[in-house]
Design an enzyme around this catalytic site. Structure first.
Site, short mmCIF file in Angstrom:
data_model
loop_
_atom_site.label_atom_id
_atom_site.label_comp_id
_atom_site.label_asym_id
_atom_site.label_seq_id
_atom_site.Cartn_x
_atom_site.Cartn_y
_atom_site.Cartn_z
N LEU A 1 0.83 -1.20 0.00
CA LEU A 1 0.00 0.00 0.00
C LEU A 1 0.86 1.25 0.00
O LEU A 1 0.62 2.18 -0.77
CB LEU A 1 -0.92 0.00 1.22
CG LEU A 1 -2.06 -1.00 1.16
CD1 LEU A 1 -2.92 -0.86 2.39
CD2 LEU A 1 -2.91 -0.77 -0.09
N ARG B 1 -5.53 -5.26 20.90
CA ARG B 1 -4.86 -6.52 20.61
C ARG B 1 -3.89 -6.99 21.68
O ARG B 1 -3.88 -8.16 22.03
CB ARG B 1 -4.08 -6.36 19.31
CG ARG B 1 -5.02 -6.19 18.18
CD ARG B 1 -4.30 -5.96 16.91
NE ARG B 1 -5.32 -5.97 15.87
CZ ARG B 1 -5.09 -5.74 14.60
NH1 ARG B 1 -3.87 -5.48 14.20
NH2 ARG B 1 -6.06 -5.78 13.73
N GLU C 1 4.64 0.22 7.03
CA GLU C 1 5.03 -0.57 8.20
C GLU C 1 6.54 -0.50 8.44
O GLU C 1 7.01 -0.74 9.55
CB GLU C 1 4.57 -2.03 8.02
CG GLU C 1 4.68 -2.83 9.30
CD GLU C 1 4.08 -4.23 9.20
OE1 GLU C 1 3.25 -4.47 8.30
OE2 GLU C 1 4.47 -5.08 10.02
C1 LIG Z 1 -2.94 -11.31 7.71
C2 LIG Z 1 -2.89 -9.83 7.92
C3 LIG Z 1 -4.06 -9.08 8.02
C4 LIG Z 1 -4.01 -7.71 8.22
N1 LIG Z 1 -5.18 -7.01 8.32
C5 LIG Z 1 -5.14 -5.68 8.46
C6 LIG Z 1 -6.35 -4.93 8.49
O1 LIG Z 1 -7.45 -5.46 8.41
N2 LIG Z 1 -6.27 -3.59 8.61
C7 LIG Z 1 -5.06 -2.94 8.69
O2 LIG Z 1 -5.05 -1.73 8.77
N3 LIG Z 1 -3.91 -3.63 8.65
C8 LIG Z 1 -3.92 -4.98 8.54
N4 LIG Z 1 -2.73 -5.68 8.49
C9 LIG Z 1 -1.46 -4.96 8.48
C10 LIG Z 1 -1.20 -4.38 7.11
O3 LIG Z 1 -1.64 -5.25 6.11
C11 LIG Z 1 0.27 -4.10 6.84
O4 LIG Z 1 0.86 -3.48 7.91
C12 LIG Z 1 0.43 -3.19 5.64
O5 LIG Z 1 -0.29 -3.68 4.56
C13 LIG Z 1 1.87 -3.01 5.27
O6 LIG Z 1 1.94 -2.31 4.05
P1 LIG Z 1 3.31 -1.82 3.49
O7 LIG Z 1 3.00 -1.14 2.22
O8 LIG Z 1 4.03 -1.06 4.52
O9 LIG Z 1 4.17 -3.13 3.24
P2 LIG Z 1 3.87 -4.51 2.45
O10 LIG Z 1 2.52 -4.59 1.93
O11 LIG Z 1 4.38 -5.58 3.34
O12 LIG Z 1 4.79 -4.40 1.20
C14 LIG Z 1 6.15 -4.60 1.24
C15 LIG Z 1 6.69 -4.45 -0.14
O13 LIG Z 1 8.09 -4.41 -0.07
C16 LIG Z 1 8.66 -5.31 -0.97
N5 LIG Z 1 9.93 -5.73 -0.40
C17 LIG Z 1 10.18 -6.18 0.84
N6 LIG Z 1 11.49 -6.41 1.00
C18 LIG Z 1 12.08 -6.09 -0.16
C19 LIG Z 1 13.41 -6.09 -0.62
N7 LIG Z 1 14.42 -6.44 0.16
N8 LIG Z 1 13.64 -5.72 -1.90
C20 LIG Z 1 12.64 -5.33 -2.72
N9 LIG Z 1 11.37 -5.29 -2.32
C21 LIG Z 1 11.09 -5.66 -1.06
C22 LIG Z 1 7.66 -6.38 -1.16
O14 LIG Z 1 7.85 -6.99 -2.41
C23 LIG Z 1 6.37 -5.59 -1.10
O15 LIG Z 1 6.08 -5.06 -2.35
C24 LIG Z 1 -2.77 -7.06 8.31
C25 LIG Z 1 -1.59 -7.81 8.21
C26 LIG Z 1 -1.65 -9.17 8.06
C27 LIG Z 1 -0.38 -9.95 8.07
#
Ligand SMILES: Cc1cc2nc3c(=O)[nH]c(=O)nc-3n(C[C@H](O)[C@H](O)[C@H](O)COP(=O)(O)OP(=O)(O)OC[C@H]3O[C@@H](n4cnc5c(N)ncnc54)[C@H](O)[C@@H]3O)c2cc1C
Ligand code: FES
Lengths: 249, 637
Positions: free
Chosen positions: B43, B330, B425
């Site tokens: 996201l 939680r 995150e």
């Molecule tokens: C099962 C589950 C249910 C959840 N439900 C909810 C909910 O209902 N409501 C809510 O608010 N939150 C929820 N969360 C938490 C939330 O989904 C996450 O915190 C959030 O989506 C993280 O988004 P992000 O964009 O920070 O990272 P992520 O979506 O984890 O994306 C990480 C990105 O980084 C890339 N990446 C990682 N390491 C590397 C690397 N070394 N090199 C290149 N690319 C890399 C990956 O390919 C990916 O594209 C939930 C989490 C889980 C596990």
């Protein structure tokens, strides 16, 4: 449980590839199919061999990464289930299991059971979006959407983009994938302005990628882990026809 | 190093507005000249990459999956918060701000959290405009549900697939920019190092996961949007590939890592079934809206749940926290589950489980209504356990789920390294010591859609542009280091697989530095992690080569970083001699078992600075100032 696996191994895009056999021993019925493969891989590594490469990530049926054909069925025998959610209790002790990658011209194998599905991304890039930039959107409640429409849009939007529809189709058509996105947006007011263009461009891209034509076999619906309905293909056909005959575009 | 938060002065509710009107802008004609590297397309990353490209910047985006649509964000089930007050139940920006600060146990920065609450409403508008199929009421307006730690209904959702639909919205926006040629997308590409020179982030070094090719990418800014580090515990609800590599590599290049000990354990996951288990599956917290959590009153009660009469059940959350009941936050719900299981009242094999019972809801609403709300979750439960949650209560147990800690960032979301921004995150910014449900999606999208476009422009406009060429000595050196490390893993040829070692690491992290921690147990963790790291580099077995797709090698690289990071997490837990949010030190609790925070000594962010391989990291402190809320004992009773 003990199982006899026949697995497709292929070093890279150019290697012709071949089936190899492996025994999977001490398998618990509570394991998922991928956990069973994990066990086999652990053994392979311990013996100094290269593990079987397969795609996976979320392991809960939502990311659409896992992609195995098991005994000729995309995602295996359980209806409405991705292979990461398929559990070994669905198999018999002593069973022979054939594991292959998605097979379709538009999904070249890159290693073992892993294929290149960037063709699906390019179909979305061709028009599977609403052209709005960030910022300046109206209040979310400014435009009510009848609940049934929202529900139908969500039914279609549930597609996880795994490609099982094309893997299951004898023509290797990904029309269910295209239809899911087209219908999702066609059922919402936000999707209307670009509706005609979208369907035309996406279908065009689908064909360009080397996916085949849909001949209404409905294997896609049977294989789809999200049970996306083929009625969306009907909707797509209608939208496509309308778009083609409309003089404007 | 000075951890200056650069928080604007003035009244809380006008800080962001003022920032936006006063921040510097980049001339539209010049935007194209700026190259932005966005690592991660969840996201946070997809929203940022799409939005920055729309604004005219040249963007390159990276992810390790085969498509940006598969980032871990896709797995979020329950929903996304926003202070819309559509329900007219008393919600407001202030209340969302306050709930988030309180939910985080007063360990987050006021200004950041307020900004998050402010932009939350625009997120919903944006997503609706993109065609995200949110749940609707019969009149066609947006529907809401309740989530833990809130007494209002402010959570927007798409059945049990909210993360999927929000991510697809962002992915589609990103796809549009890819098709226009404004974003160059690099899937199946893993970032293995950050290149820093002259105190500024200059680019990254990546490995192509299909061909093994190691490559440099140079940019004017690097945005890390790489998610959380829950997989340091081996078993978690995160996707298999989630890792700490990108943020940990940045830490080793000088970025401060803040609050690594703040980990969130989610109360409603499917219990562990056996050693083969590769991940734990979350059952969305939204289930707690209608499900009631209980265990038998008596220890060792082995009767089937249906045979236990109501009077012999302990609905312990309703009993202990009458005003929030099953919707207690939680950390509190998780600890309460551990407590009843420790007392021997847990259910299911191994006694590590509690019931989540829908019988009352089914009686009240009928099964079809319950199925409409949570159908896919019941299905998922059945697939994994072989049990029918409509007929008998589900069994659940807490599992590692989310990590509040992350790279330290200031109000601009910029780390202490110039030009290195951290979103979603991966940063530490908004959730303090505990995140409320449905707030991570909100934060990821807030950072990506609405905050970074301003703060990045401000950075570009106030710094002289000087992009290094990709063959600059710093890049060459980083490429060489990355290559050598990869080779080294392949040459150990030991006896254990990376997965085995990862499992052992996870075991010690969970047992000794998980839901409850003590000085002793943490010291044990540190020692054990050291041993495991030692063993990793002497006894790991990685087969295959580095010149093609090698899943064993990918895994080993991630495990190697967890082996170092686990120690950092434990050090942070050791140094924080208080209990707050997800960090529970058994030494610091009230007689009734509630967490005892120590505002006098620990009302600060702890950020760790790498000091080289032979020295322990330095613990830096950013004091938290309370101008607008007064920290109180966090009570949900
Ligand atoms: C099962 C589950 C249910 C959840 N439900 C909810 C909910 O209902 N409501 C809510 O608010 N939150 C929820 N969360 C938490 C939330 O989904 C996450 O915190 C959030 O989506 C993280 O988004 P992000 O964009 O920070 O990272 P992520 O979506 O984890 O994306 C990480 C990105 O980084 C890339 N990446 C990682 N390491 C590397 C690397 N070394 N090199 C290149 N690319 C890399 C990956 O390919 C990916 O594209 C939930 C989490 C889980 C596990
Ligand atoms: S691994 Fe994500 S759907 Fe199977």
């Amino acid at each position: 449980m003990k199982l006899f696996l026949h697995v497709w191994r292929q070093k890279d895009r150019t290697d012709p590839g071949r089936m190899e056999t492996y025994n999977a021993e001490d398998i618990s019925p509570d394991m998922s199919f991928l956990e069973m493969l994990d066990e086999v891989n652990e053994k392979l590594i311990q013996e100094g061999n290269e593990p079987i490469a397969f795609d996976h990530d979320c392991r809960e049926g939502i990311c659409g990464t896992c992609s195995l054909v098991i005994n000729g069925m995309a995602h295996g025998p359980e209806r409405g289930t991705t292979v990461c959610q398929l559990h070994m209790r669905k198999f018999q002790d002593g069973e022979r299991i054939v594991i292959e990658p998605w097979r379709a011209k538009a999904f070249p194998v890159i290693r073992d059971l892993i294929v290149d599905r960037s063709s699906l991304d390019r179909i979305i890039q061709a028009g599977g979006f609403v052209s709005v930039n960030t910022g300046g959107a109206h209040d979310g409640n400014a435009l009510p959407v009848p609940k049934p429409n929202a529900e139908t849009a969500m039914d279609a939007a549930a597609c996880i983009g795994c490609g099982a529809c094309a893997a299951a189709c004898k023509n290797a058509s990904a029309m269910l994938f295209v239809a899911a996105k087209v219908s999702h947006l066609a059922h919402l007011p936000q999707g209307q302005p670009e509706r005609s263009q979208r369907v035309k461009k996406m279908v065009e891209q689908h064909d360009q990628e080397g996916f085949g034509h849909c001949s209404n076999q409905y294997e896609c619906e049977a294989a789809c882990p999200k049970e996306i309905s083929v009625k969306f293909i009907t909707q797509l056909n209608r939208d496509y026809l309308r778009a083609c005959v409309s003089a404007k575009d | 190093m000075n951890l200056d938060s650069k928080t604007p002065t003035g009244p809380l509710d006008s800080k962001w507005t003022r920032y936006k009107s006063e921040c510097k802008l980049v001339n539209p004609a010049n935007k194209r000249k700026y190259h932005v590297l966005v690592v991660g397309t969840g996201l946070a990353g997809a929203a940022a990459a799409a939005t920055l490209a729309e604004l005219g910047y040249s963007v390159a985006a990276f992810c390790y999956q085969d498509s940006p649509r598969r980032a871990h964000s896709i797995a979020a089930q329950g929903g996304i918060n926003a202070a819309k007050n559509y329900q007219n139940d008393g919600d407001s920006v202030w209340r969302l701000f306050y709930d988030t600060i309180k939910g985080g146990d007063y360990r987050a920065r006021e200004a950041n959290v307020h900004r998050l609450a402010e932009v939350s409403t625009a997120i919903i508008d944006q997503c609706v405009a993109q065609g995200v199929p949110f749940a609707r009421e019969y009149g066609g307006l947006l529907d809401n549900r309740s989530f833990g730690g809130a007494q209002v209904s402010r959570t927007f959702y798409c059945r049990g697939q909210t993360g999927q639909q929000l991510l697809l919205g962002a992915y589609q926006a990103l796809s549009r920019q890819i098709s226009y040629g404004n974003v160059k997308m690099h899937p199946r590409t893993e970032m293995l190092d950050l290149v820093v020179s002259g105190g500024r982030a200059r680019g990254i070094v990546t490995r192509d996961l299909e061909t093994g090719k190691i490559e440099s990418h140079t940019g004017d800014a690097v945005l890390l949007c790489t998610g959380g580090y829950a997989n340091a515990y081996y078993l978690s609800t995160n996707a298999a590939g989630c890792n700490v590599t990108a943020t940990y590599r940045a830490y080793k290049k000088g970025a401060a890592f803040a609050n690594p000990c703040y980990t969130q354990i989610h109360p409603t996951c499917i219990p562990v079934a056996g050693d083969h288990q590769s991940k734990l599956t979350l059952m969305s917290e939204s289930l707690r809206n209608d499900g009631r959590i209980w265990v038998p009153r008596k220890t060792g009660d082995t009767r089937r749940p249906a045979q236990i009469p109501d009077s012999e059940r302990d609905y312990y959350l309703e009993r202990k926290y009458p005003s929030y009941g099953n919707l207690a936050p939680r950390d509190i719900a998780s600890r309460a589950a551990k407590e009843v299981c420790d007392e021997g009242r847990g259910v299911g094999s191994g006694g590590r489980g509690v019931y989540l019972d829908f019988a009352d809801a089914i009686r009240r609403l009928g099964q079809p209504k319950v199925a409409e709300k949570y159908g896919n979750l019941f299905q998922m439960y059945e697939r994994i356990t072989g049990e029918d949650g409509y007929q008998q209560p589900m069994r659940i147990y807490p599992a590692l789920h989310y990590t509040m800690g992350g790279l330290w960032v200031d109000y601009n979301l910029m780390s202490n390294i110039q030009g290195l921004f951290v979103l979603g995150e991966a940063n530490f910014s908004d959730h303090g010591a505990n995140r409320l449900g449905a707030s991570a999606l909100m934060q990821g999208l807030a950072d990506g859609y609405f905050i970074i476009p301003y703060t990045l422009a401000n950075y570009f406009a106030s710094t002289k542009q000087e992009r290094l060429p990709a063959d600059h000595a710093e890049f060459q050196r980083a490429e060489k280091d990355v290559g050598e490390r990869v080779k080294k893993m392949l040459t150990v040829k030991g006896k254990k697989t990376a997965v085995e070692l990862h499992r052992e690491l996870g075991q010690t992290m969970w047992d000794n530095c998980g839901m409850a921690r003590t000085k002793d147990s943490i010291q044990r963790t540190i020692k054990r992690v050291e041993e495991l790291r030692e063993e990793f580099w002497n006894n790991v077995n990685v087969t295959g080569t580095d010149a093609n797709l090698n899943v064993a090698l990918e895994r080993a690289g991630r495990v190697a970083d967890f082996m170092e990071f686990g120690e950092l997490l434990a050090r942070d837990a050791l140094a924080r001699e208080e209990s707050c949010g997800g960090h529970f030190r058994e030494e610091y609790q009230y007689p009734d078992g509630e967490a005892k925070r120590d505002d006098e000594h620990f009302a600060h962010v702890a950020a760790w600075e790498y000091q080289g391989p032979d020295k322990p990291p330095a613990r830096l402190v950013e004091p938290l100032h309370w101008e607008f809320v007064k920290p109180t004992v966090r009570s949900y009773k």
